[in-house]
Motif scaffolding. Structure first.
Motif, PDB file in Angstrom:
ATOM      1  N   HIS A 183       0.825  -1.206   0.000  1.00  0.00           N
ATOM      2  CA  HIS A 183       0.000   0.000   0.000  1.00  0.00           C
ATOM      3  C   HIS A 183       0.860   1.258   0.000  1.00  0.00           C
ATOM      4  CE1 HIS A 183      -3.313   2.677   0.878  1.00  0.00           C
ATOM      5  NE2 HIS A 183      -2.606   3.183   1.861  1.00  0.00           N
TER       6      HIS A 183
ATOM      7  N   ARG B  25      -8.813   6.590  -4.273  1.00  0.00           N
ATOM      8  CA  ARG B  25      -9.038   5.783  -3.074  1.00  0.00           C
ATOM      9  C   ARG B  25      -7.810   4.913  -2.800  1.00  0.00           C
ATOM     10  NH1 ARG B  25     -14.748   5.750  -3.133  1.00  0.00           N
ATOM     11  NH2 ARG B  25     -15.282   7.908  -3.582  1.00  0.00           N
ATOM     12  N   CYS B  26      -6.688   5.281  -3.440  1.00  0.00           N
ATOM     13  CA  CYS B  26      -5.392   4.597  -3.257  1.00  0.00           C
ATOM     14  C   CYS B  26      -5.365   3.186  -3.838  1.00  0.00           C
ATOM     15  CB  CYS B  26      -4.977   4.550  -1.786  1.00  0.00           C
ATOM     16  SG  CYS B  26      -4.746   6.175  -1.052  1.00  0.00           S
ATOM     17  N   LYS B  27      -6.283   2.884  -4.752  1.00  0.00           N
ATOM     18  CA  LYS B  27      -6.251   1.582  -5.416  1.00  0.00           C
ATOM     19  C   LYS B  27      -5.273   1.641  -6.585  1.00  0.00           C
ATOM     20  CE  LYS B  27      -9.066  -1.789  -7.938  1.00  0.00           C
ATOM     21  NZ  LYS B  27     -10.414  -2.098  -8.490  1.00  0.00           N
TER      22      LYS B  27
END
Length: 617
Positions: free
Chosen positions: A18, A493-495
């Motif tokens: 992440h 959304r940080c995907k």
């Protein structure tokens, strides 16, 4: 479980893949998501995050263009998930907001993405066309952005300057000289502004110009020139290329014709990046002409001879001319924190000595590529005349003449921008020395870990703890710096969005995208940095992406294979300039290939075939 009104979730293993985005790039729940494409890798070939201050300075340039095109000072008002282009200081990346830009003209932005990074074209198409993806932007946003551009941008003035001018080499040289002189004036003013800022700080005078104000003024002036002179030329060149594509059949263009079409863009006169490599070859030729007994064997020996003034006068003059003309450049030069060639002269001399060893010449490569370009033009002229008649041929010839006359200008705006950034770097280093003497910095390079606003605040408040601020600023940036791979496509959304790899039925065949025509069979050399290991003459260069600091390696390479990028990636442009076959967009190619593997590289079809595995000896 719940405890003290807080929900806690236990994960079975650490989350290691992440990467976080700053709050301003994240869209709130219920709002359409934004899709960000990383231009830093796809176009500039920078694999690691830029420094906070390097990204911050880049924001001022984007601000200048924003003011010119959208009538908005994006630095003062701030970048967020509604911005079409943003440089994020926290992550050290330059992003293109695909969702916002696609709302203006869906096909135009997708074509631009294809030019920047071919691997992401299919997945972006799927996401933007799917009504359930959450990435589509309302038509009202499209109209609002178009209205802004039409109202604020001097579109007709932009194209008026050069729309009717001649597109020949004489006009190109005049334009390049004019831009050079304009940037030289800006550099002089920047030096004067920084002198005043430092003087005010030493005298504890809180009045006067801030660094932010000085940079905004300089960047807006540079962007005014680019918008009024350079960009109209680039737009006309793009139009000429589009018309050539149409005359040759467009999407139905035969493969052999497409291969010839790629050659029309190689060895275009006036490309400042290729000129730099030619200068290095001239230096190498002078060394090869020296007597064996006095010829240096290493870059360190050559550096010593230069320092002791034991080189010939012609070599000394050529060396000083190189530093004067190209000394502001360097590996990862877009980042203000990166040392320039003038500061890292040994790196340049290593490039020279590689040419001495290989015997390769950029001038010879350029002449050969120029000959191939002319041959391709004559072959295509016959095809166009046969299919479309004399009128079509005249249109084709006119477009080709525009390309040859002005095509070399496509690197000029970056070259001159880097010149201006080198002055910013030098003055920040000067200021860092003062702050270090006062104990406010531990090392002069620490100034590049701050934002411009931080430095301005420190000049007004001598009690501001810069060391603590540097630690705070580095929290998110260090996470991105530690990432094994920076995502090329990520949403708000940080995907992380990953491309769908092209898969062949043949396990020894890797599929990518054709970038520069030609077919060769040779052994590969995988490089992660331009100085990692020598690239021997005739080897195929394999890299994730390249930037201008890699250009000197291309003289030895027989071909280029890139994991990231499309037609506009630096490596792709240089490959075409030199007329060397190139394939891009092979996911994981730096892991799939090994040093010494014999491969067939087909730049016309976009295919790499493994002929034999690497020799373990």
């Amino acid at each position: 479980w719940f405890g003290d009104g807080q929900l806690s979730i236990l994960h079975a293993r650490p989350v290691t893949t992440h990467v976080a985005l700053p709050p301003r790039m994240i869209t709130p729940p219920g709002e359409a998501k934004s899709l960000y494409g990383d231009v830093t890798t796809a176009v500039q070939g920078l694999l690691k995050p830029m420094s906070p201050i390097g990204t911050d300075v880049l924001n001022y340039l984007i601000s200048g263009l924003g003011s010119r095109l959208l009538g908005k000072d994006t630095v003062i008002n701030g970048f967020d998930h509604h911005s079409p282009l943003l440089a994020c200081e926290e992550t050290g990346r330059l992003y293109m907001n695909v969702s916002v830009l696609a709302s203006v003209n869906n096909m135009a932005i997708l074509e631009g993405l294809l030019m920047m990074d071919s691997t992401y074209m299919p997945i972006v198409l799927d996401l933007l066309r799917s009504p359930d993806s959450g990435y589509t932007v309302a038509p009202s946003n499209r109209l609002a952005l178009i209205r802004k551009v039409l109202w604020n941008a001097p579109i007709f003035r932009m194209f008026g300057s050069f729309a009717m001018s001649r597109f020949d080499s004489e006009s190109r040289v005049a334009l390049q000289n004019s831009f050079h002189n304009a940037v030289t004036s800006l550099m002089t003013r920047l030096n004067s502004d920084f002198d005043d800022i430092i003087s005010h700080y030493k005298s504890n005078d809180l009045k006067g110009l801030s660094i932010q104000q000085a940079l905004i003024r300089a960047c807006q002036s540079a962007c005014d020139f680019m918008a009024s002179h350079i960009f109209p030329c680039l737009a006309k060149l793009r139009g000429a290329l589009a018309e050539i594509d149409t005359l040759l059949g467009g999407k139905d263009m035969p493969t052999d014709v497409a291969a010839l079409n790629l050659k029309l863009s190689q060895a275009l006169p006036g490309n400042v990046t290729i000129d730099m490599s030619v200068e290095l070859s001239r230096l190498a030729a002078m060394i090869r002409s020296m007597a064996e007994s006095s010829r240096p064997k290493t870059a360190e020996e050559l550096e010593s001879l230069i320092q002791q003034k034991k080189v010939s006068l012609p070599f000394e003059a050529c060396w000083h001319r190189f530093l004067e003309t190209h000394g502001h450049r360097g590996t990862e030069e877009l980042d203000t924190a990166t040392p320039r060639f003038s500061e890292a002269q040994l790196d340049v001399l290593n490039m020279v000595m590689q040419r001495v060893t290989s015997g390769a010449s950029d001038e010879d490569l350029t002449l050969r590529a120029e000959k191939e370009r002319e041959e391709a033009f004559h072959k295509l002229s016959s095809i166009v005349r046969a299919s479309g008649g004399e009128q079509a041929y005249k249109r084709f010839r006119a477009c080709y003449e525009k390309l040859v006359g002005m095509g070399g200008i496509r690197e000029t705006h970056k070259f001159e921008t880097i010149r201006m950034l080198s002055v910013v770097r030098a003055n920040l280093q000067k200021l860092a020395g003062i702050l270090m003497q006062q104990g406010r910095l531990d090392d002069p390079s620490d100034i590049f870990k701050l934002f411009i606003s931080d430095i301005d605040a420190a000049l007004k408040d001598r009690q501001l703890n810069l060391k603590a601020l540097i630690k705070h600023r580095g929290l998110l940036h260090s996470q991105w710096s530690a990432a094994s791979e920076v995502p090329t496509l990520i949403d708000s959304r940080c995907k992380i969005i990953r491309p769908k790899p092209k898969i062949s039925n043949d396990p020894n065949e890797l599929l990518g995208y054709p970038i520069s025509a030609g077919k060769i069979t040779a052994r590969v050399k995988i490089l992660h940095t331009p100085t990692e290991k020598p690239l021997l003459p005739g080897e195929i260069l394999v890299a994730r992406a390249t930037n201008p600091g890699w250009t000197p390696l291309f003289v030895n390479a027989s071909g280029i294979i890139l994991e990231v990028g499309g037609m506009l990636q630096h490596g792709a442009l240089v490959a075409r300039e030199y007329g060397k076959p190139c394939v891009a967009g092979i996911e994981g190619v730096v892991e799939k290939l090994k040093d010494g593997m014999l491969v067939e590289l087909d730049g016309s079809a976009g295919i790499v075939r493994i002929v034999e595995p690497a020799n373990i000896n």
